[in-house]
Enzyme design. Structure first.
Site, PDB file in Angstrom:
ATOM      1  N   LYS A   1      11.912   6.342  15.955  1.00 54.93           N
ATOM      2  CA  LYS A   1      12.609   5.227  15.409  1.00 54.93           C
ATOM      3  C   LYS A   1      14.082   5.249  15.989  1.00 54.93           C
ATOM      4  CE  LYS A   1      11.816   1.901  11.781  1.00 54.93           C
ATOM      5  NZ  LYS A   1      10.646   1.376  11.654  1.00 54.93           N
TER       6      LYS A   1
ATOM      7  N   GLY B   1       5.486  -9.905  -4.525  1.00 54.02           N
ATOM      8  CA  GLY B   1       5.754 -10.281  -3.303  1.00 54.02           C
ATOM      9  C   GLY B   1       4.931 -11.183  -2.404  1.00 54.02           C
ATOM     10  N   VAL B   2       5.255 -12.218  -2.381  1.00 57.22           N
ATOM     11  CA  VAL B   2       4.526 -13.173  -1.478  1.00 57.22           C
ATOM     12  C   VAL B   2       5.323 -13.703  -0.149  1.00 57.22           C
ATOM     13  CG1 VAL B   2       2.723 -13.515  -3.165  1.00 57.22           C
ATOM     14  CG2 VAL B   2       4.755 -15.090  -3.085  1.00 57.22           C
ATOM     15  N   GLY B   3       5.972 -12.852   0.669  1.00 53.69           N
ATOM     16  CA  GLY B   3       6.280 -13.145   1.842  1.00 53.69           C
ATOM     17  C   GLY B   3       5.388 -13.040   2.813  1.00 53.69           C
TER      18      GLY B   3
ATOM     19  N   VAL C   1       3.356 -10.760   4.380  1.00 47.75           N
ATOM     20  CA  VAL C   1       2.148 -10.229   4.274  1.00 47.75           C
ATOM     21  C   VAL C   1       1.505 -10.572   2.816  1.00 47.75           C
ATOM     22  CG1 VAL C   1       1.184  -7.879   3.813  1.00 47.75           C
ATOM     23  CG2 VAL C   1       2.883  -8.108   5.478  1.00 47.75           C
TER      24      VAL C   1
HETATM   25  P1  NAD Z   1       8.863 -10.369   3.614  1.00 52.58           P
HETATM   26  O1  NAD Z   1      10.442 -10.037   3.705  1.00 52.58           O
HETATM   27  O2  NAD Z   1       8.407 -11.334   4.362  1.00 52.58           O
HETATM   28  O3  NAD Z   1       8.426 -10.455   2.087  1.00 52.58           O
HETATM   29  C1  NAD Z   1       8.692  -9.705   1.022  1.00 52.58           C
HETATM   30  C2  NAD Z   1       8.732 -10.780  -0.212  1.00 52.58           C
HETATM   31  O4  NAD Z   1       9.142  -9.542  -1.248  1.00 52.58           O
HETATM   32  C3  NAD Z   1       9.928 -11.447  -0.242  1.00 52.58           C
HETATM   33  O5  NAD Z   1       9.120 -12.764  -0.489  1.00 52.58           O
HETATM   34  C4  NAD Z   1      10.971 -11.207  -1.151  1.00 52.58           C
HETATM   35  O6  NAD Z   1      11.480 -12.275  -1.795  1.00 52.58           O
HETATM   36  C5  NAD Z   1       9.883 -10.328  -2.097  1.00 52.58           C
HETATM   37  N1  NAD Z   1      10.697  -9.585  -2.921  1.00 52.58           N
HETATM   38  C6  NAD Z   1      11.667  -8.894  -2.838  1.00 52.58           C
HETATM   39  N2  NAD Z   1      12.033  -8.002  -4.105  1.00 52.58           N
HETATM   40  C7  NAD Z   1      11.099  -8.536  -4.901  1.00 52.58           C
HETATM   41  C8  NAD Z   1      10.709  -8.124  -6.225  1.00 52.58           C
HETATM   42  N3  NAD Z   1      11.668  -6.972  -6.841  1.00 52.58           N
HETATM   43  N4  NAD Z   1       9.658  -8.526  -6.997  1.00 52.58           N
HETATM   44  C9  NAD Z   1       9.123  -9.484  -6.437  1.00 52.58           C
HETATM   45  N5  NAD Z   1       8.922  -9.693  -5.087  1.00 52.58           N
HETATM   46  C10 NAD Z   1      10.202  -9.350  -4.383  1.00 52.58           C
HETATM   47  O7  NAD Z   1       8.291  -8.721   4.322  1.00 52.58           O
HETATM   48  P2  NAD Z   1       6.743  -8.558   4.839  1.00 52.58           P
HETATM   49  O8  NAD Z   1       7.123  -8.791   6.306  1.00 52.58           O
HETATM   50  O9  NAD Z   1       5.755  -9.507   3.897  1.00 52.58           O
HETATM   51  O10 NAD Z   1       6.704  -7.215   4.220  1.00 52.58           O
HETATM   52  C11 NAD Z   1       6.433  -6.910   3.062  1.00 52.58           C
HETATM   53  C12 NAD Z   1       6.194  -5.278   2.840  1.00 52.58           C
HETATM   54  O11 NAD Z   1       5.270  -4.947   3.734  1.00 52.58           O
HETATM   55  C13 NAD Z   1       7.492  -4.662   3.158  1.00 52.58           C
HETATM   56  O12 NAD Z   1       7.697  -3.259   2.523  1.00 52.58           O
HETATM   57  C14 NAD Z   1       7.248  -4.088   4.594  1.00 52.58           C
HETATM   58  O13 NAD Z   1       8.041  -2.917   5.093  1.00 52.58           O
HETATM   59  C15 NAD Z   1       5.635  -3.946   4.443  1.00 52.58           C
HETATM   60  N6  NAD Z   1       5.077  -4.138   5.749  1.00 52.58           N
HETATM   61  C16 NAD Z   1       4.802  -5.271   6.565  1.00 52.58           C
HETATM   62  C17 NAD Z   1       4.282  -5.174   7.766  1.00 52.58           C
HETATM   63  C18 NAD Z   1       4.271  -6.363   8.395  1.00 52.58           C
HETATM   64  O14 NAD Z   1       3.263  -6.664   9.435  1.00 52.58           O
HETATM   65  N7  NAD Z   1       5.106  -7.646   8.138  1.00 52.58           N
HETATM   66  C19 NAD Z   1       3.586  -4.235   8.151  1.00 52.58           C
HETATM   67  C20 NAD Z   1       3.672  -2.916   7.458  1.00 52.58           C
HETATM   68  C21 NAD Z   1       4.260  -2.954   6.161  1.00 52.58           C
END
Ligand code: NAD
Length: 350
Positions: free
Chosen positions: A80, A179-181, A183
């Site tokens: 990392k 969390g509906v970002g 993923v």
């Molecule tokens: P993202 O930032 O697109 O989505 C995260 C969402 O969580 C956002 O919409 C944010 O507003 C919401 N959020 C933050 N705090 C919150 C809370 N207290 N309550 C409810 N919602 C909340 O990120 P992502 O890319 O979707 O990743 C989500 C998680 O998955 C992270 O932990 C990331 O490390 C992990 N992850 C992502 C990937 C990937 O391919 N993107 C791969 C492995 C792991």
């Protein structure tokens, strides 16, 4: 704390510090293991309060990448990079070119990619100085957004856990997604298509509204999602979703989601096990994203185009690995997170 006293340093092959006065780059690259292949893991840019805090983060994250890459059956080790600085104000092309030169000086022992605070545009500057950079745009080897692949792996993991723990199909259960970002939104759509009922929460009101409109999900406030009347709790936001604060409030029987570092600590995993809840270890179920990135590393290293079929085969294998973790947890009567850590260490030793 000195470096060699840090618990996080244990097992690392090397830690490299870089300072480039001309661009202002201050970066640390931690290489935990190259036993299975070159170390791979993203580059994080963050305004760390001190160099010690940056070092601790690099060490913790690089070891986690060794475990994740091993469980995803990738010929990659764990590493990392962290760049010290505020990504909103301190980014320059020269800084990322200097970062690329730093990565290149490791001669391929470490491959970098995106992480928090770093975009494909930043990596394009790093790429000018090194081949060992993935997460590119506009390149035949480019793998694109890893989130749909992560979500597909999580979706399969949820389906598997629901069958194992509840003897049900997805159309018979309710899933609460925190969390509906990236993923979480893809996961919601896949679960909706499979007939699951959804309860969702996000601190971003626009994100919940958009997903609710597409899936008919019930929306609850962020504080209420861990105690939603659901069969599955899927953490897809930040780390620490399972802690002493949330454990007593959980109603779901299955914990399976995409977020990294879902457990506040190993004791939270043991508590889940003792309560009879099934936990899909985060770095196993969410390995789809790193598989996608590994597809890009493989393509760059071979001078070929990105091959989605290779990614699909690895994703199939990932679901089998999760199944193996669940089997061993059942037969050895031990928590799934302990089994996963043990399997990852076995794979690193081999
Ligand atoms: P993202 O930032 O697109 O989505 C995260 C969402 O969580 C956002 O919409 C944010 O507003 C919401 N959020 C933050 N705090 C919150 C809370 N207290 N309550 C409810 N919602 C909340 O990120 P992502 O890319 O979707 O990743 C989500 C998680 O998955 C992270 O932990 C990331 O490390 C992990 N992850 C992502 C990937 C990937 O391919 N993107 C791969 C492995 C792991």
């Amino acid at each position: 704390m000195t470096l060699f006293d840090s618990a996080a340093f244990e097992g690392h092959e090397g830690v490299h510090a870089f300072f480039d006065p001309a661009s202002g780059l201050k970066a640390i690259v931690a290489v935990h293991s190259t036993a299975r292949g070159p170390a791979a893991g993203g580059c994080r840019m963050w305004p760390y309060a001190s160099a010690e805090a940056a070092l601790e983060d690099a060490l913790r994250l690089s070891r986690a990448m060794s475990y994740k890459n091993a469980m995803a059956d990738l010929e990659l080790g764990g590493g990392k990079a962290v760049v010290i600085g505020d990504p909103r104000t301190a980014k320059t092309p020269a800084l990322f070119e200097a970062f690329g030169a730093a990565v290149d000086s490791l001669g391929g022992r470490y491959w970098t990619a995106e992480d928090v605070g770093v975009s494909p545009a930043d990596l394009a500057h790093a790429r000018k100085r090194s081949t060992f950079v993935a997460g590119l745009d506009h390149h035949p080897a480019a793998s694109g957004d890893p989130s749909p692949v992560t979500a597909e792996g999580v979706f399969r993991g949820v389906r598997l856990c629901v069958a194992r723990a509840l003897g049900k199909e997805l159309s018979q259960v309710t899933v609460a997604i925190q969390g509906v970002g990236h993923v979480g939104a893809y996961l919601a759509e896949k679960l909706h298509a499979a007939g699951a009922r959804l309860i969702i929460a996000d601190v971003n009101a626009a994100a919940v509204e958009a997903v609710a409109a597409r899936t008919g999900a019930q929306v609850v406030p962020p504080d209420a999602i861990c105690e939603a009347e659901a069969d599955v709790f899927a953490p897809c936001a930040l780390g620490g979703a399972i802690s002493a604060r949330t454990l007593p409030r959980l109603k779901a029987k299955v914990i399976a989601g995409g977020a990294n570092n879902q457990l506040s600590g190993p004791e939270a995993g043991r508590a889940l096990f003792e309560k009879g809840l099934l936990y899909a270890p985060d770095y196993v179920i969410n390995g789809g994203g790193i598989i996608n990135v590994a597809g890009e590393i493989r393509a760059i290293a071979r001078g070929e185009a990105f091959d989605p079929a290779w990614v699909a085969a690895k994703l199939d294998r990932l679901t089998q690995t999760l199944e193996e973790v669940l089997d061993r947890s059942l037969s050895e009567a031990r928590p799934t997170h302990e089994i996963a850590d043990e399997m990852a260490r076995e794979r690193l030793r081999r």
